[in-house]
Every structure is written in C-alpha cells, then in structure tokens.
Write an enzyme that holds these catalytic residues in place. Structure first.
Site, PDB file in Angstrom:
ATOM      1  N   ARG E 104       0.571  -0.928  -0.063  1.00 23.42           N
ATOM      2  CA  ARG E 104       0.253  -0.005   0.195  1.00 23.42           C
ATOM      3  C   ARG E 104       0.819   2.066  -0.030  1.00 23.42           C
ATOM      4  O   ARG E 104       0.591   2.643  -0.627  1.00 23.42           O
ATOM      5  CB  ARG E 104      -0.977  -0.088   1.443  1.00 23.42           C
ATOM      6  CG  ARG E 104      -2.105   1.142   1.093  1.00 23.42           C
ATOM      7  CD  ARG E 104      -2.990   1.129   0.612  1.00 23.42           C
ATOM      8  NE  ARG E 104      -2.998   2.105  -0.798  1.00 23.42           N
ATOM      9  CZ  ARG E 104      -3.343   0.989  -2.570  1.00 23.42           C
ATOM     10  NH1 ARG E 104      -3.397   0.107  -2.143  1.00 23.42           N
ATOM     11  NH2 ARG E 104      -2.543   1.458  -2.573  1.00 23.42           N
ATOM     12  N   LYS E 139       2.996  24.939  -3.819  1.00 23.05           N
ATOM     13  CA  LYS E 139       1.013  24.226  -3.452  1.00 23.05           C
ATOM     14  C   LYS E 139       1.131  22.725  -3.697  1.00 23.05           C
ATOM     15  O   LYS E 139       0.245  21.820  -3.613  1.00 23.05           O
ATOM     16  CB  LYS E 139       0.246  25.038  -3.832  1.00 23.05           C
ATOM     17  CG  LYS E 139      -0.363  26.341  -3.720  1.00 23.05           C
ATOM     18  CD  LYS E 139      -1.482  27.281  -4.511  1.00 23.05           C
ATOM     19  CE  LYS E 139      -1.565  28.438  -4.462  1.00 23.05           C
ATOM     20  NZ  LYS E 139      -2.207  29.142  -4.997  1.00 23.05           N
ATOM     21  N   LYS E 171       5.361  39.801  -2.641  1.00 26.27           N
ATOM     22  CA  LYS E 171       3.859  39.607  -2.609  1.00 26.27           C
ATOM     23  C   LYS E 171       3.771  40.830  -2.429  1.00 26.27           C
ATOM     24  O   LYS E 171       4.190  41.712  -1.476  1.00 26.27           O
ATOM     25  CB  LYS E 171       2.887  38.427  -2.271  1.00 26.27           C
ATOM     26  CG  LYS E 171       3.911  36.803  -2.828  1.00 26.27           C
ATOM     27  CD  LYS E 171       2.746  36.109  -2.301  1.00 26.27           C
ATOM     28  CE  LYS E 171       3.855  34.883  -3.268  1.00 26.27           C
ATOM     29  NZ  LYS E 171       2.672  33.449  -3.625  1.00 26.27           N
ATOM     30  N   GLU E 201       6.065  40.620  -7.418  1.00 23.26           N
ATOM     31  CA  GLU E 201       4.283  40.356  -8.133  1.00 23.26           C
ATOM     32  C   GLU E 201       4.094  41.757  -7.958  1.00 23.26           C
ATOM     33  O   GLU E 201       3.929  42.703  -7.723  1.00 23.26           O
ATOM     34  CB  GLU E 201       3.407  39.887  -6.318  1.00 23.26           C
ATOM     35  CG  GLU E 201       2.675  38.943  -7.106  1.00 23.26           C
ATOM     36  CD  GLU E 201       1.756  37.710  -6.459  1.00 23.26           C
ATOM     37  OE1 GLU E 201       1.888  37.461  -4.985  1.00 23.26           O
ATOM     38  OE2 GLU E 201       0.668  38.932  -5.579  1.00 23.26           O
ATOM     39  N   ASP E 222       0.578  38.915 -11.754  1.00 19.36           N
ATOM     40  CA  ASP E 222      -0.275  37.859 -10.693  1.00 19.36           C
ATOM     41  C   ASP E 222      -2.205  37.894 -11.396  1.00 19.36           C
ATOM     42  O   ASP E 222      -2.134  38.858 -11.256  1.00 19.36           O
ATOM     43  CB  ASP E 222      -0.764  38.331  -9.622  1.00 19.36           C
ATOM     44  CG  ASP E 222      -1.539  37.204  -8.837  1.00 19.36           C
ATOM     45  OD1 ASP E 222      -1.147  35.955  -8.684  1.00 19.36           O
ATOM     46  OD2 ASP E 222      -0.908  37.844  -7.507  1.00 19.36           O
TER      47      ASP E 222
END
Lengths: 286, 286, 286, 286, 286, 286
Positions: E104, E139, E171, E201, E222
């Site tokens: 598994r 992510k 960002k 960004e 973005d």
C-alpha cells in the site's frame, strides 16, 4: 500468534535497542576503552544460571550487531524452550571490546524476556488440557510493550490488544461517562470502525446481563469471585450468543485452573508482565 | 543522593514519558473517543491496593500533564513513604477523556517504581543500624534506568554508577584482556580521566591482595561465600589503604545482614531493579 | 587515552556528521546537480596548505561515506602526526557529484580538528620532559565536544571530564551554596556515587588548606599567580595526602612551562579548544 | 541582513541549544545535585574579561530558559556593540542549581559568537569608508552555521549563501566536470530555478573573460594576487555588464583594504568563522 | 533539472518513506502476520490500470527495500514515460509477507507521483512548440514537497523555488509592509545574499512599470486577464531589461496556450500538485 | 466518529505540522526577513474562492501558533459546514512577518482537507436517505493519513481501519498464501487478538459463499458489477448471519447510489482521499 520477527519490525526494534545502548554507553565505555586493545578478539557464552523458558535471543543478537556488525552470534536454543541451569543458550564472538560494551544491554533484554516467558509458562501449564487461553494486559514496562508481549507468546500465552488504538474495551468509567452499558455499547458500535469488536467489562451479574442484551461481542468478568464467574458463564452460554468470555483480576497460579474450569475463553493476567522475576543469565568469556 | 527532580531533567523525562504514551495511544484511544464527550469533567483517586513504598508520583503527574495540561494532579503522599492498602496516594481531576487515556501509562510507572522502592526498602531495613549502603546495579529495564534508579533512592538505597561512561569497574574479562590485575589498574589510572576512581572485581583472596597492591580505590568482592568475604574485609582493612569494599552477587534478603556485618561498605543487589514485583495501584473515579 | 574510534561510537558520530551534512546540503546541492552528470567519476586529494598536526581523517572518511558509500577514502597520514604544507594527507575517489557535495563538510571537520590538535601539541611540546599533563576543559564548540576532545588527544593532550555527569568539580559558587568547602566536599562524598573522586577549586592558599583538610581527592589551583602556585604545591605535597594537583586559568604558551615546573600534575587550558585557528586544508581534484 | 531572531527560527535554535545542553549535562550535573539544595536562589552577572563585540545574548538567554523557565535573564548590552573588559553584559537570576547547570553551555555560545563578531568587525573596520562588504563563507563549525552566520552579521559582516541549496557557485571542479566555463554557466542557467543567480569562480584573467562572456551574474576572483585583482576588476567594469565582483582566498587584515580599494563588491573571508579566538566571558555570582 | 536522485538525497527520502511505512504498519500488519508463513516467496507486478505518465518507481523500489532488503524490484518503464492501461511498469519479488506489508505504501507513492506527472504533462503538451516553461508552486502536500516537485519534473515541468529559503518573491503583502514596490526591491537587494535574484509580483500594469523601474530581476504577472498579460509583456520586453516574466493564477488547460503565446517565460500552476487525480495502479501477485 | 481533536493527539499533530513548516521555511524566509520589520502587526482573512466544505481550521490555527504563539486565530465557520465563494472562514492577526511565513503551510492544509471533505460530501449526498456509510481507504497521502481521515469525517464520511495494525482484512493474495478462504479466516481468528473482527474480500459469488461459511464477520465485495453485488447481498442476508457487507472498487459518483440501494452497509471509496481537487482558499491582508 507466532514468534517470527517480521522484517518490517526491525526498524522499530532497532530504535528501542539503540536507545537502550545509548542509555548504558553514553559518552563511552571508559573501562573497556582504557583496558582492551582495539583488535583483540574473544569468544563468549550466554549461560543459564537457573531453570527458565528462553526468550529474547533475536534481540540479544541484534544488540551485539548494533554495537559491532562484525560480532557473530549463534543461538543454541529455540525461543520458548525450557532450559536447565548451566545450559549455554547462545555464543557470541568477535571484537573483545565490543563484546564487553554490549554485554549488559543484551543480557538485560534476555533476563527480562526470559523471566516473563517463564512466569507465563507457569500459568499456561496450570491450565493444561483446557481450551482457555492465558493473555497479557497493557501492564507492561513503559517503552517495552512490543518486547514484553513477544515474551508472553514465547511463554505460550496469547496477546490481548496492543494499545488503546486496536481494540474497544469498555470499562466501568466509560460506562458511567456514556450513561449506561447499553448506550456505551451502542455508541462504540457506531463510532469505532467496523473491524473492531466491542468488549465490555462487568463486575456484577446484572451487568453481565446488561452487556449481553446490549450486544457486546466480548464480556470481561472483572475481579469476580469464582462462584460468580461460574454463574456468569452459565448466563452467557445460556444465551447462545457466541459471546467470548474473558476473566481478569486477582488471578494467581493457585486459582487460575479453577477459573479456567468455570468455562471462560480467556484469562488475562497482569502479573506475567509486571511482576515476573528476571531469569538469571550471565555472559562467560572462553 | 536526593529525590529532587532537577529542572534540567524534565527534557529527558518528558521524552521517555511521551514515548510510553505514544506506545499505548498510537493512532488514538478508540474506546474513549467513541464514548466520552469532549467536555465531560471527572475526578479520580490513585489508590493503594496493597502495602508498599510510594515512588513515581512526579512522573505520574507529568504523564497526565502531557496528555492534557489542564488536568490537576495532587500528591497526597511523599515519595519514599510507606502506605497501607486502601490509602489514596494522589488525586487527579479534569477532562474525563484525558484521564482515561492517560490512566494506564501513569499507573504503569507508579506500579513499577513503587515496586522497586518497596523491595529496596526491604534490603535497607534488613541492614538497619549498620553503616553499609544498599546499591543498585546496571540491571535495570532497558530504557528506564533513570526511573529505576530514582525508585532505588526512594526506597532508601544508593545509586551505583549510571552507565559505562561514569565509572571504571574492572571485571574479570577486562583483567584477562589487559593481562593481569596490576596492569589493568595501572592502565585504567593512566587512560581514564583523573576524576574517576578505579574499582576492581575480585573473586578469590589472591585477587583481593593483587587489587590492593595494584592500588585499586574500590574492591568488589564478587559472588564470594560469607567466610571469604570476612577474610577479604580483614585483608583490606588490615592494609590501612582507605579502600572502599563492595560486595555483589548472590545477595538475598536472608543473607544480606550477614554480609553487611562482615564489614563491607556497599552491597549491590541486581534483584531490586530486575525482579521487584509491581505494587498494586488502581485509579478509581469519584 | 587512545585515538581508537570504538565501534559503539559510530552511532553517535554518524548522527553529528549527518546533521552537519544536512545543514550544508539542505534541499540539494543546486550547483552540482545542474552541472555534473550522474555517472562521472573523479579522484581528489586532501592537501595541507600549511604545517599542522593531522586530526579528523576518520571523520572526513565517514562524511564521504555517508554521502555515497561508493566513495573510496584512503588516509595517507596517521592521526596525530605532523605534516608540512603541500603534503597530501588523504585521497578520495568515486562519483564526482558526491565528492563535490561532501567536500566542504568533510574539510570543515578536518580543519577544525587539526587546528585543535596543532595548538594542543604546542602546549605539550612546551612542557616536554616534565611529568605534567595538558588537559582540555568543557569550553568546546556546542555539539562538537566528542570531536574537540578527540583532537586534543590527537595533539598529545589528555581529556578532563566529558561533562557535568562524569566528574565532581566543586567551584566557588558550589562552595558558597553548600556553606563552606568542608561541608561541600563531605556532601559530595556522600551523595555522588562511590566511583567518582572529588575535585575542589581553590584560589587562595587558605582555601587550599581547607580543601586538603576536607579530604578532596584533587585540588584545582584556579587562576593563581606562579608564586602562589608554588606555595600551594608545597603545601599539598607536604601533607603526604596523595592529592592530585591541577592548575587552570590564565595559562599561555609562554607561562605554561613555569607552571609545570612548579610541580602540578595537570594543566588545563580552555584555549586549545575554543581559540585554536583552523588548519588550512583543501581538496584538489586530479 | 538584520540581527532579529524571527519567531519561526526558535524551533530550530532550540533543537541546537537542547543538544548542546544534553551533551554537557548527560545523565545529570552530579556536583550541583550533590551540593545545592533544590530551592536556593541566586543572582549572577555575565562579565566581559577582555574587549570584544557582543554577540549571542539571545541564545544565552534561551539556554538558561531551557534549563529552567523560571530563570530571569536581562541583557544589558545590544548585540553588535563593543564592550570593555569588566563590563557586565547581562544578568541572570533564579534557581541556583539551574544557573550552575546552564552556565557553561550558555557561556560557550557567548564566547564563540562574540569571538566571531569581534574578528569580523576588525575586517569591517579595515575597509571603513569603502563600499565593499565583508562576507562569510561555508567554513563554519559543523552544526553551528546558523549561529556563526548570525555572529558575522553582529560584527557588521554580510552573509554569503547559507548552504549548497540556496545559491549557485561554480568552482573549478564544476567547470572541469561540465566541460568549460561557458557550458557550465549555460547549464546552471537552464537547470537551476529562475530565482537563483549564477556565480562563477575565476583564477586567471582569461577565465574572468570567459565567465563574463558566458553571462555569469557574479564572478569570484579566487586567490588572485592584488595586481591581478585590479586587472580583473578593470576587465569586468569595462564590460558594462552589471556583474558583481567577489574576492576570496588569502585575505588577511593587512591586505583586505588593498583588495577593497581595487574596487570589488564583496570580500569573503573564511577566517572570521573558522579561526576567531573566543571572547573571554565569565559568570560571576553576586 | 534532471530526474536523477543524488546519493545525498536518500538520507532524506528514507526518513519520509520510513514515516509513511510506520504510519501504515504501526504495531504490525495483523492480517499478514496471522496468515502468511515467514518463509513463503512470491512475485508480483505493478500494473497500470489507466493511461498515465510514470513517476515514482525509485521511491516504490526503496519502500520495498526498507521493509525487506531481500526484495528484488525491477523497473520496466523509465520515469516520465507514457504507459497504457494494462502495462506492467515494474515487478517485485521475494518474501510474500514483506510484499504484502509494503504494497500500500509503495503504491500510494506511485499513484500520487504518477498523477502529478500526468497532469503536468498535459500542461506541457498544451504549450508544445513554445519557449515557455511550466513550473510548479509551493502548493504541495505538506511533507511531500520533494516528491511532488520530482513528479513535476517527470511530467516535463520545471521547478520554482523549493521553499521560502531559496528565492526572493515579493508579494503584495510584502510590498505593503515594506512601503512600496521600489523600496521593497531595494531592501531585498540589500538584505538577501547576492546569489539570489529578486522577483516581484504585479497585478496592475502600473505595478509592472514600478517593478521594472525598481530593478526587479523577475516580474510575476499575478492573476491577470490575457489582454493585460499581453500589455505587460509588451511593456517589459520594450524596456530591454532582460527581466524574466512569470505568469501565475487562474491558469487552466484551456487558457494556458494563450498565456504562453503572449510571450511569458514561465507559467506556474498550483493545480499540478494540489489537484492532480491519482493514477490507477495496482499490485498483482503472479 | 467525531470531529473533536483530543488533547492526546496534539503531540502527533504538532510533529507533522512542524515538519511541514520546516520543509517550507528551511533556513529562513528570506523575503519576509528582508522586507518586514520585526514589530509590524497585521490582520488577515482566510477567504473561500469557490464553494466547498470547510475542514482543517484547527490545524491551520495550530500552524500559525507554532510559528508564533502570539498570533490570534479565529474560526468563523464550523468544521464540516458548506461555504460559498467569498466567505471569510477565519481571521488571524498579529506579527506581520509571522503571518507571512506561516501562510502557505496553513493554507496548504486547509486546501487539501477542505478538498477531501468536499468530495466526500458529494458521495454522502449521493446516498442520502439510505442507511449505507461512505468510508475511506488506506489510499491517503503518505504521512497525512490522520489528516486525510479527519477530513473524510468532516465531509460526513466514516473511517475504515487506520492502518495494517487495527483491523484484519483478508485480500485475495492473503487467501492464496494461506491456502483457501476457509483456512485464512480460521487462522486469522486464531492468531489475531480477540478484539478484532475478520473481514474477507470476495470477487466471485462462490467466494462470498465460502467466506460466509468460513465465518467471516465482514465480507468485502471487491470490484463487483452491480448485478453481482445484488446477488451477493441476497446470499449474505439470506444466511441470517449478521455479517456486515462492504462494497469497494470502481465506485463513482454516478454509480454509488445504485450500489447503496443494493443493500450494502458500507461503501469505501479511494478517490475521496487520493483524487480530491484542492479547495481554493487564499489569505488576504486587511
């Protein structure tokens, strides 16, 4: 239940053995480092100094291996067999310093596990010929449950659940918290996954009936006197429910056969893991 | 030696207690999770079910704390004191589920440590009035040496070295490897750091003399019959050397006083840690 | 004290070396991964770029091994030997990428340890012909004590205790806390296990006398000017007590011989571990 | 680059500090446990015993905190400031035993980091008024890179990449493995992620030109004599490429200003981390 | 970026694989232990049950190896190749119990990584013939970033930075905190080490201009609509700055080619790691 | 099965969350460290960007807490509730740098778990009104099983066994190894502890009968077409055995109701954990 150590278990076993070695060796074996030259080779024997059931040789072997992969360990006895005082149960040879450094940790495992196997065997022998199983409990030395339960199997006993995670056992406090035995069994059935049975503890006969009606898969007769055990067994067997009966609490070598003869399926005994005297084993250099 | 747990020791203690909890809880306490609602509160008592010397309450306290810092633990008895069956030795209250999940691990520590303290106390009592000390050995449960040695102190015993790293103890195999007791003591003196004493083991009287001449700081009389112990003590004390005398091996409750009266300074006993039966303790909900 | 790395020490050594590698490699050696094809093979030499005492080759070897067990490392010089600038002290060959990734960590160990051995040797040479030993202290780089102390031995020095756990050393703050030097020595004798000697620090001559009377096994003359050291040695040797004398504090290469000639047994020097300049070593590809 | 320790860094810092404490304390501080009663309270000062740049107080604070959260630490000096011998740089008070047990580990960090900051500051001062930056290298003590690089910043230096994972630096061996500097820079540009610049090492002027043509973002002048550095700078600046110039190798306090005046942007110095003598600091009880 | 697993990566890989095995096996595979005798041998095939891109075979191999080093694993397909339903992608043989216990975990890795590779390949194919790269993001599944990013490469994608530590990406929140994009880029340039580029960004065209003026090395567009992307690309390319252009946010299989054709260099897509359906693979015994 | 996170589970949860943070942060968040001053404070919202079932807020909360215990997290939605795009599901405020550093890891957990809960809910809704349960499998992301199974419960699903250790599930390969289904069930009954039920897999109707006769507690209908499922259910229900029926394999949203209507008790679906697309969530600063 078998005595085979599966490949996938060594990862865990090694972590425990390594911790034990670290605990004993710490920043170094000052005596051996001072006295034994690096290349010296020796042979040694692990000798029984009283009569006992052997358990733990695969772990002793591994302890020596972890200290020095060059050490050669040879088991002369099978796990679970009975030996007399004076028997050489294994030999180990190789680097002298490594042998001396590993000795205590290896022997500590052997002494504890053989002690547990020996006491377990006494209970198993006491119920010889009957269909009952002698089981352990969760009353094991903290951090050593895997090993203690292995030793129980070596002694001929059987293992109960391994922890809180692989079995539902509803005790009086759970019942009180859930608001009655019926509700407790129903909740457990609903919330635990479907591969787990539900065991409930009962001290009085009324509780036995209640557990029976609630559909418990297993009923544990907790600390009951022998007469009550007999009645409880009668009650349960009479219900043709297929329920498994376990007896637990105040079980001793002199009353275990009586309890077994009352017809229970399993007798669980805390003492076999928490109060077994160590077997006497020593390492003797050739 | 004291019973104080120093601040710097909790880091280590917590790692052992956490491992023990992890061993028991694994992926979760399925019974409690199924049956006990998250907010329920309870109180419980830890009750002695036979007579014993109390040891381990600070660790039981910490086990409950690790499971849920909101649990309140209150020790009612001092470490090292004697209690009768029926005594409540501590209370603990708070979240019911947390109490149930922590119970077994906490009690397992208490039962083991109180058992060791109780057996140690029997040896200590057996030599009452004499100047001798009862000491432990390295024959402790793997991974639990810190705790086992703590329990010995709670029982009134004294600790021997903690591991291979903090004391030089020359055994027969070391002597053989070094080529004689004189050479062994000299090498140890030269290579171990100067803050360590040198202890040498002797089984025969000739070896005692040899160790004495070699300048050992401590001589361990290993497995000697009582008469030989007496002669060895005479030999050593006669030399006005200030050497410490330790007796070890085949020490039992019925011969320990005799050995003590022979005039040794320290008697070390493996059984107090490897063969002490667990004290009987249970947690009872209010 | 020897330079042998015992089998049982690799478990610990590997954990430190692996941490050091992890610290340097993190999520991967981006330069090597981008530029070096997976199968490329190379040979390289570790070359001395100034004169020094070699120490650390077994650890450099292991660093390469941990990155790639296929790398072949060959030490050309013995630990503790003196080399001139330009000497090849070891060669290593195998997978090019692995060599490049392991290089810095391996060389960092070699440079630090050889630096410590080199400074230690200067102190050892400065007291040549005298019976005194040059010892280290606990002033080692955090996390590298095992390695720093190894390098001291490679330089011809001797190790003091390894930590707070394997030796009793009573400093002025302990004395103050215990309420006097006599009481401190007595308490230590009673509470530390019987395999440990008791060392007490003294700054004034009155303290030396007090420590002597209190029965200290070792007296450390702390930061004393040379004249006072001489008087202290006279005092102690005059007492025919067998007490070991250690000098510590403000020891430099230009005053160490004077202190040694005053007749102390051990001179401990913090600088050999905390202020040794790194030896200059680089890895050169063939 | 700042001296702020970010919240997310404590998890890592604590693991290193705890290891360092474990290394020193092991199975317990036998001296303190024997001599200092559990409740005794004291105050102490950390005192400079020579002149240096302060670095490491937040870590010393944390070491005391890890041993006993009840200890109160107060920094009296800012990180990176210069202190004279005799200055009290911090005070710490609370449980006496905890203070004594934590002392050495806390001071070891302070001494090492202040030593690095002090040597770094000497290089920074040597190039005062020029636009060049003094940078560290990966030649840090194994396991202590985070701390060593922090101390460099406290000394006024700047950090180079932290490891093999966060910067591309093509050395001669990489160039050889890739088959030429042009190919190496191109491969690195293609295979490393787009947030990384490409730095290439050059020892000869021809290599500088090649690196320039290959489009390196940064060129490291490796071990060049001053005259060649000047020519290399001329070459690069003449190309109006915006390339950053780093000088490295054989940089000393007496030649660093000359190199800086040649017009490089960054000078990296291994010695500031691998050969900085420890600052002299001691803990004095009130 | 290559698919080679470097020797130095196994140390990390093994720790993740071992954790995954421990998670599944816990205290033991109760079914296999009960049913499969210790010595039984079997062979098995890993079979594709739909069409996908293969990724993860080296890790599946290692999972089997960690459970039992005696198992023989043979990859029949190359990482990154396309297979049809029914294809045997690997075989593994040896101890039956070990095969069943490892199954598994090994297949879970294969299914996840092949799923990611398959979805990545769809994006890569969608922009075939254009110079753009398909990149991943941060992510990824917590704890599996190394593996998820490997699978992206197997699918033909390229990796963005690995974490917060190896790339500067400014960002909007950073910009706000720094007080404007110009100030942010300048601060980053000053405080991050010189081997890192600065990516900023931008959501609006004004921000693109600002980032351009501030000297950003890379500008991330973005969540821009296609028309704005085109204008932004025009703006940046018109500035002859050599700035790299990345597009991110709201990228789907049906709009990715349009974005690519707008002339960006890199398109980063979160979905390829966080929303890739698992490939269907099963282990079939011979 | 409940959504309560028990106190005893945080120890484990924290270790996974810390690993995830370490994976992302590594040696430090270079962007935030460069740009955000240490004391700056901010508030932020976690916003749904599409419609989904919320799961994972307690873990997101904890991620922020682990980075900085000073951050204040407030859940605005209950676990398991349905939210529309645009909903603020939680707010978090405090140190700006800490918020930025923790953001990605926290959101990664939320997106994955909400994605699993959302897909699970679709299956649960598809069988609304029927008595069947939707269960998960062991096809979870390696290292995240605890979390994935939590999300299944949040979606209204039920958990199957957690690993190989807490349930007996006999698959075709086990049957083959044991030599027949009857023998397999008997062996499992004998060797697994008595708190575990025995589940056996069956693909053909003959196997269903065999499992039934062998006394399996649960029969899993493996990959059966709907007609066969109906016959199997008839067979089993006709035997009045109380056997639980599970269906597994090739279950999709468009056939799940049909299978449920056939009368099975449990339908287990691998896709809900291995192929659930992530929910779209982002953190927006105020």
């Amino acid at each position: 239940m078998t005595l085979t150590v599966r490949e996938n278990e060594w990862m865990y076993i090694d972590s425990v053995l390594s911790s034990a070695l670290k605990e004993d060796i710490g920043s170094g074996d000052v005596t051996t480092s001072a006295l034994v030259t690096a290349n010296r080779q020796s042979g040694a024997s692990l000798v029984a100094k009283d009569d006992f059931i052997v358990a733990g040789l695969p772990f002793a072997d591994r302890v020596f291996h972890l200290v020095d992969p060059g050490l050669k360990f040879r088991s002369l006895k099978k796990e679970g067999c009975r030996v007399k005082a004076g028997t050489v149960i294994a030999t180990v040879s190789g680097n002298t310093a490594a042998l001396l450094t590993a000795e205590r940790t290896a022997v500590n495992f052997l002494q504890r596990l053989s002690g547990i196997a020996t006491l377990t065997r006494k209970y198993v022998d006491a119920v010889k010929g009957l269909k009952v199983k002698i089981a352990d409990t969760r009353k094991t030395a903290p951090g050593l449950r895997y090993f203690d339960k292995y030793a129980v199997r070596a002694g001929g006993g059987t293992n109960h659940r391994f922890g809180l995670y692989d079995g539902v056992l509803i005790k009086d406090n759970h019942i009180q918290a859930a608001g009655g035995i019926g509700k407790a069994v129903r909740l457990a059935r609903m919330r635990a996954h479907h591969l787990l049975k539900i065991e409930a503890e009962a001290a009085a006969l009324a509780e036995v009936s209640e557990a029976l009606n609630a559909g418990a898969d297993i009923i544990m007769l907790d600390n009951m006197p022998l007469e009550r055990i007999k009645k409880a067994v009668g009650l349960i067997r009479g219900s043709s429910s297929g329920v498994i009966i376990e007896a637990s609490g105040n079980v001793h070598l002199d009353n275990v056969r009586g309890i077994a003869e009352a017809g229970v399926d399993i007798i669980s005994v805390g003492a076999i893991t928490h109060s077994a005297p160590a077997a006497d084993i020593s390492m003797r250099f050739d």
